[in-house]
Write a protein that holds these residues in place. Sequence first.
Motif, PDB file in Angstrom:
ATOM      1  N   THR A  76      34.360  27.250  48.570  1.00 45.77           N
ATOM      2  CA  THR A  76      33.517  28.377  48.108  1.00 45.77           C
ATOM      3  C   THR A  76      34.164  29.577  48.938  1.00 45.77           C
ATOM      4  OG1 THR A  76      31.518  27.507  47.372  1.00 45.77           O
ATOM      5  CG2 THR A  76      31.421  29.599  47.609  1.00 45.77           C
ATOM      6  N   SER A  77      34.119  29.257  50.153  1.00 39.71           N
ATOM      7  CA  SER A  77      34.709  30.193  51.107  1.00 39.71           C
ATOM      8  C   SER A  77      36.320  30.429  50.729  1.00 39.71           C
ATOM      9  CB  SER A  77      34.853  29.613  52.712  1.00 39.71           C
ATOM     10  OG  SER A  77      35.281  30.393  53.361  1.00 39.71           O
ATOM     11  N   LYS A  78      36.960  29.626  50.569  1.00 36.55           N
ATOM     12  CA  LYS A  78      38.597  30.016  50.187  1.00 36.55           C
ATOM     13  C   LYS A  78      38.585  30.669  48.818  1.00 36.55           C
ATOM     14  CE  LYS A  78      40.533  26.177  52.553  1.00 36.55           C
ATOM     15  NZ  LYS A  78      41.214  24.774  52.656  1.00 36.55           N
ATOM     16  N   ALA A  79      37.886  30.202  47.930  1.00 35.61           N
ATOM     17  CA  ALA A  79      37.896  30.767  46.488  1.00 35.61           C
ATOM     18  C   ALA A  79      37.305  32.501  46.740  1.00 35.61           C
ATOM     19  CB  ALA A  79      36.940  30.349  45.661  1.00 35.61           C
ATOM     20  N   GLU A  85      40.820  39.036  48.110  1.00 36.09           N
ATOM     21  CA  GLU A  85      42.283  39.596  48.376  1.00 36.09           C
ATOM     22  C   GLU A  85      42.920  40.123  46.931  1.00 36.09           C
ATOM     23  OE1 GLU A  85      44.531  39.882  50.829  1.00 36.09           O
ATOM     24  OE2 GLU A  85      43.136  39.662  52.193  1.00 36.09           O
ATOM     25  N   ARG A  86      42.639  39.339  45.941  1.00 34.41           N
ATOM     26  CA  ARG A  86      43.341  39.859  44.770  1.00 34.41           C
ATOM     27  C   ARG A  86      42.620  40.954  43.970  1.00 34.41           C
ATOM     28  NH1 ARG A  86      41.857  34.575  43.066  1.00 34.41           N
ATOM     29  NH2 ARG A  86      40.938  35.537  41.390  1.00 34.41           N
ATOM     30  N   MET A  87      41.417  41.054  44.137  1.00 34.37           N
ATOM     31  CA  MET A  87      40.778  42.320  43.278  1.00 34.37           C
ATOM     32  C   MET A  87      40.430  43.503  44.317  1.00 34.37           C
ATOM     33  SD  MET A  87      40.490  41.110  40.588  1.00 34.37           S
ATOM     34  CE  MET A  87      39.552  42.268  39.817  1.00 34.37           C
ATOM     35  N   LYS A  91      39.506  43.742  51.124  1.00 34.90           N
ATOM     36  CA  LYS A  91      38.486  44.779  51.739  1.00 34.90           C
ATOM     37  C   LYS A  91      37.120  44.211  50.939  1.00 34.90           C
ATOM     38  CE  LYS A  91      41.441  48.508  53.045  1.00 34.90           C
ATOM     39  NZ  LYS A  91      41.594  49.756  53.225  1.00 34.90           N
ATOM     40  N   LEU A  92      36.070  44.100  51.627  1.00 36.97           N
ATOM     41  CA  LEU A  92      34.895  43.594  51.020  1.00 36.97           C
ATOM     42  C   LEU A  92      34.124  44.905  50.563  1.00 36.97           C
ATOM     43  CD1 LEU A  92      33.411  41.038  50.506  1.00 36.97           C
ATOM     44  CD2 LEU A  92      32.420  41.094  52.751  1.00 36.97           C
ATOM     45  N   SER A  93      33.881  45.881  51.450  1.00 35.93           N
ATOM     46  CA  SER A  93      33.200  47.125  51.009  1.00 35.93           C
ATOM     47  C   SER A  93      33.489  47.564  49.663  1.00 35.93           C
ATOM     48  CB  SER A  93      33.568  48.190  51.895  1.00 35.93           C
ATOM     49  OG  SER A  93      34.722  48.403  52.023  1.00 35.93           O
TER      50      SER A  93
END
Length: 125
Positions: A76-79, A85-87, A91-93
């Motif tokens: 789950t962490s890697k996915a 990264e891809r989308m 950046k998480l924000s």
Amino acid sequence: MSKDISNSELLVLKQLWLQSPQTSSDLVSALADTQDMHEKTVKTLLNRLVKKEAVSYEKQGRIYHYSPSIAEQDYTSKASQSFVERMFSGKLSPLVAGFAKNNTLSAEDVDELQSLIDDWHKEQK
């Protein structure tokens, strides 16, 4: 784990995370009931997962017992990281902002995010 896991393969892996080891017959029964998968499909997906080293097996007589080779939390962490990264260029924000703008964050989600942010701030000091 050498290759990405497909959505169908993930269904098999999730079943193994629920309970393992399981035989292919156990998996076929469980996935036929919950996902309407046929025996041949389940066995093909199992073979793919073994080749990708996401599932291992132990042969006992003529029966194979399958177990996950990767922990659910690790996968789950890697996915999740790969998705961000891809989308969102890592950046998480923007991801969280999208949920906030669409009102899909619950008060519980906001509290949990705030707690994570507070913990992060404490670790940085």
